[in-house]
Design a protein around this motif. Sequence first.
Motif, PDB file in Angstrom:
ATOM      1  N   ALA A  87       0.828  -1.201   0.000  1.00 17.01           N
ATOM      2  CA  ALA A  87       0.000   0.000   0.000  1.00 17.01           C
ATOM      3  C   ALA A  87       0.863   1.253   0.000  1.00 17.01           C
ATOM      4  O   ALA A  87       0.553   2.228  -0.691  1.00 17.01           O
ATOM      5  CB  ALA A  87      -0.910  -0.024   1.223  1.00 17.01           C
ATOM      6  N   LEU A  88       1.944   1.206   0.775  1.00 18.32           N
ATOM      7  CA  LEU A  88       2.840   2.361   0.807  1.00 18.32           C
ATOM      8  C   LEU A  88       3.486   2.565  -0.572  1.00 18.32           C
ATOM      9  O   LEU A  88       3.617   3.682  -1.065  1.00 18.32           O
ATOM     10  CB  LEU A  88       3.923   2.168   1.870  1.00 18.32           C
ATOM     11  N   TRP A  89       3.861   1.456  -1.114  1.00 18.12           N
ATOM     12  CA  TRP A  89       4.478   1.522  -2.451  1.00 18.12           C
ATOM     13  C   TRP A  89       3.534   2.162  -3.435  1.00 18.12           C
ATOM     14  O   TRP A  89       3.907   2.984  -4.238  1.00 18.12           O
ATOM     15  CB  TRP A  89       4.871   0.100  -2.887  1.00 18.12           C
ATOM     16  N   GLU A  90       2.293   1.763  -3.290  1.00 19.61           N
ATOM     17  CA  GLU A  90       1.296   2.243  -4.240  1.00 19.61           C
ATOM     18  C   GLU A  90       0.647   3.536  -3.785  1.00 19.61           C
ATOM     19  O   GLU A  90      -0.320   3.995  -4.372  1.00 19.61           O
ATOM     20  CB  GLU A  90       0.202   1.180  -4.410  1.00 19.61           C
ATOM     21  N   PHE A  91       1.122   4.064  -2.629  1.00 18.38           N
ATOM     22  CA  PHE A  91       0.528   5.293  -2.058  1.00 18.38           C
ATOM     23  C   PHE A  91      -0.939   5.119  -1.758  1.00 18.38           C
ATOM     24  O   PHE A  91      -1.710   6.058  -1.759  1.00 18.38           O
ATOM     25  CB  PHE A  91       0.749   6.488  -2.994  1.00 18.38           C
ATOM     26  N   ASN A  92      -1.299   3.879  -1.497  1.00 18.81           N
ATOM     27  CA  ASN A  92      -2.700   3.621  -1.155  1.00 18.81           C
ATOM     28  C   ASN A  92      -2.868   3.894   0.328  1.00 18.81           C
ATOM     29  O   ASN A  92      -2.987   2.997   1.171  1.00 18.81           O
ATOM     30  CB  ASN A  92      -3.041   2.156  -1.489  1.00 18.81           C
ATOM     31  N   PHE A  93      -2.901   5.206   0.662  1.00 17.76           N
ATOM     32  CA  PHE A  93      -2.852   5.585   2.080  1.00 17.76           C
ATOM     33  C   PHE A  93      -4.121   5.239   2.841  1.00 17.76           C
ATOM     34  O   PHE A  93      -4.087   5.010   4.038  1.00 17.76           O
ATOM     35  CB  PHE A  93      -2.534   7.071   2.207  1.00 17.76           C
ATOM     36  N   THR A 145       8.137   8.348   1.934  1.00 16.69           N
ATOM     37  CA  THR A 145       7.791   9.595   1.242  1.00 16.69           C
ATOM     38  C   THR A 145       7.340  10.649   2.223  1.00 16.69           C
ATOM     39  O   THR A 145       6.802  11.676   1.835  1.00 16.69           O
ATOM     40  CB  THR A 145       6.694   9.320   0.218  1.00 16.69           C
TER      41      THR A 145
END
Lengths: 754, 248
Positions: free
Chosen positions: A61-67, A92
């Motif tokens: 999720a972090l990788w994908e910025f799926n916060f 980030t």
Amino acid sequence: MKFIKHKLGRRIVAYMILASAIFSIFAAGFQLLQIYGNGLDRVRDEFREVEGSFQAGLESALWEFNFSHVDVLVDGIYVQPDVIAVTLVAETGQRFDRGAIGSGQVLVEEFPLSFERSAGDVVPVGMLRVTASLENVYGELWSQVMILLLTNFIKTLVASLIMFWIFDWMVSRHLLSITRRLQEKGGFDAEKKIVLARPKVYNDELDLIVDVINTSRATEQSANAETLLLRNRLETVLNTATSGIIALNADAEVVMVNPTARHLLGGISRDVPFAWPESIQFLDVESMTQLDASADPIRRALTGHNLRTETHLLSRINSDEVGRYVRVQSGKLEHARDDISTVLVVDDVSVGERNRQVVERKSRLDALGQLTGGIAHDFNNLLASMLYAVDLARRQEDKERQGELLDIASSSINRGRELTSRLLAFAKKQPGLATSRSIGPMFEEFEKLVGPMIEQNLSITFVVDAPDLQVYCDHAQLETALMNLVLNSRDAILRSGVGHSIKVHARSGSLPQPALLPTGNLTEPLEVTEAAASAYRYTEISVTDNGPGMDEETRARAADPFFTTKETNSGTGLGLSIVYGFVRQADGDLRIYSEEGAGTTVNLVLPRGTEAGPREAPMPLDVPMAGTGQTVMLVEDEADLLNVMVEVIKDLGFLVVSAPSGNVAIDMIDAGQKFDVLLTDVVMPGKIGGFELARMVRARHPEKPVIYMSGYTGFTSQEMGEVQAMLLQKPSPPVELSAALNAALAPVPKPPLL
Amino acid sequence: MKILKKAVFAACFVVGAGSVSASELLVVADEWAPFSGANLPGKGMSLDVISTVLERAGHDVRSDVVPWARIMKGARDGTYDVVGSLFYDEEIAKFMLYSDPFYETRVKFMQAKGQTHDVTSLKALMPYSIAVGDGFLYEPEFDRSEDLNKIVVTTTRQAVQMVAFERADLTLDSEEVLSFAIRESETDITDKVDILPHILASHNIHMAVRRDFPGAAGIVADFNAALAEMHRDGSLDALLSKHVTLQE
């Protein structure tokens, strides 16, 4: 719940609780450690959960910025039970915080998050920091501690009560019941065995204890019985012993004493141990003064001396009482097993000693009496011949005849001089002229001689059991002695106005016996060894009156020279002493029996003679007829005589029941006491004398034979009253006693002697 | 919201009450910033325009943002009457009456600043990793291509950030959506990305009224008339510019 009072149970339960507490602490510690470990494991499992379930999702999720997904996942981590704070910082720059770290102990784990973009190309995407609190773990730990404490407390409490109850049921109550049984009166009755209140015998420790107690009780009881028996026997022996027996400890205290000794110690009744009464002291026989300390028998006995038949005067100081002559013996105890240091055996030899002294005095006077008689006779003859010679010479005119007569007188005077010079030169005894003679002719002569001297209102009778009975003695002296006795009786009757008859009785005499008792008779026993297979036989001649009798003092002094009860100048006081001298010289014995108010018997015991002349040779001893277990009811007021007679009669093969008085005898008979023959003393204190007793016994048992016994044999048939029976003279030798008993018990009763 | 739905059903249903004059019309659209969104000013460009136009046409209007699937179901069973933010779609047109389009949006690529990716053909896209929305439809040929290295994400905002941080080489969406995503991104990426000028596809945005809704045709006609009028007087552009700021 009263079992809680039982101390043993309490101690056991206390130890049990202690042990349980220790083990509980160990077990609880282990358990708590386990719980703690489990708690930590759970927390770590939560971390692993984060690692396994959330890390990959977070990285992705972090990788994908799926916060929003990150938020969801962080929330997911945060809701783990022990997680109190989650901090996620994305590479980030985004930051996700949940919760806060409070005080309390925590576990922190950081998870570096990265994304594998392609094989080998790993890009960090953030850092996850999860903080887990150990509060729950500690909370659980604490609640577990409380639970364990509570459950253990309750469990132990309940177990203790149960244990208590079980112990009480299985052990305590039995121990208490045993204790109660042992404490209760009569608890040591082996018949009443201790039995536990249990359904059966388990053969466990309790049964073992009870077995042992019962066995030991039985053993102890039989031991006690044996001890008691021994004690009773010892007591009987001590009580019966005519010697005084005194046991002393090292402090000269009396620790054991028999009744005879108490009597000797002035009737002391204190319980042992007691100090030797100060007022009772041993005095020197001759000087009558207190013995030196070095001579004091008690001191000597205590210091290890063996006293051997010493005679002392035991006296109560500051008292008018006449002391007692005692013979003291002692034995030193070498290996005393108790506190007894020495045992004194004290015999009252007062009578013997006094008699010895009297005899000693008397024997001197005897000689004087003999001498007096002999000299008087001789001098009388001489004086008579002198008188005749002088008288004839005075009337004779014939000088020659006168001279002859005066010569006769002179020669008589010379004979008198010779006689006195002989008397002066020799103080030796005359042997007397002993011959044998039959009683029958002797009595005939004596009756002629004495008859005219007896008043008409008095009767004199002569009884001869066997006219051929021989007496070996100086018959002239015998005649004089009998005359003395008959005249004494006559004088006593006339003087007192009591009585009316005199009886002279000859019979085959008893063998001289060892003195059975101090009867108050004058003489010491003649020398006879008990073991002797043969002995001399004797002839008894007794003079009995039914006059006033003698009191104690008179009887004791009767034979003293110059003692007289007659008016002044009416007697010499030498009568009985001369008789005594005669019988002793004749190797015989004199016995005096007198009952005040009943009469007196004086018994001459003289050697048996033979028709040929000399004294009869010793004859083999008769063997007493043995009884066959019949029961003799013996009634005698004198305790010593009673005890001795009981033994003698037992030895003769009879059973004996004894009573110290007529009253007691009647009580015993009324209480159902069985007996076959009544042997009773005639004169006894109390309302019931021997004759009255016989009457009362016959009233109850008309068939029972009766034998009387008395030292005084002058009772008449009127005095005997309803029950006419054999009268034995005391003391009777065993032979006579057994003969009398057997005769009385024979189918046809022998007629009474009188 | 999802370009897929916009493309396939391509519609904004205008949900209205039964009567044109008397009842209040409920206009619903899905979350699709900046076109529609509960937290956007006027609930987004699409709902703001539809509401303004319909009110101008004399209707009382209430707007709401609901999930796409709920809109589709509600439009079929008569719960919702007017739907906004729709691309044209044959299937939806069967039960909903489309209005004239009130906006045209263009699908463009975006790259990290400084990159020089070639996006002019599918073949040229082959070397790049491309972040795409899960189920989003951008352009039929692009969507069908299975040779492309597509990284599926949930939102455009994710996609733009991935590109900004070079976790993906490219992403693509309506340029309004890309701009909005860059602007609203959790990280400041405004200076990190470039929207490429190449246009992959263009789409018109409509509203639609449920065909079985009484007066549906009237409402659509009213809308079209008012829209034309606003277009003419320039008020439409003014309204649109309030909502759309394109990334330069």
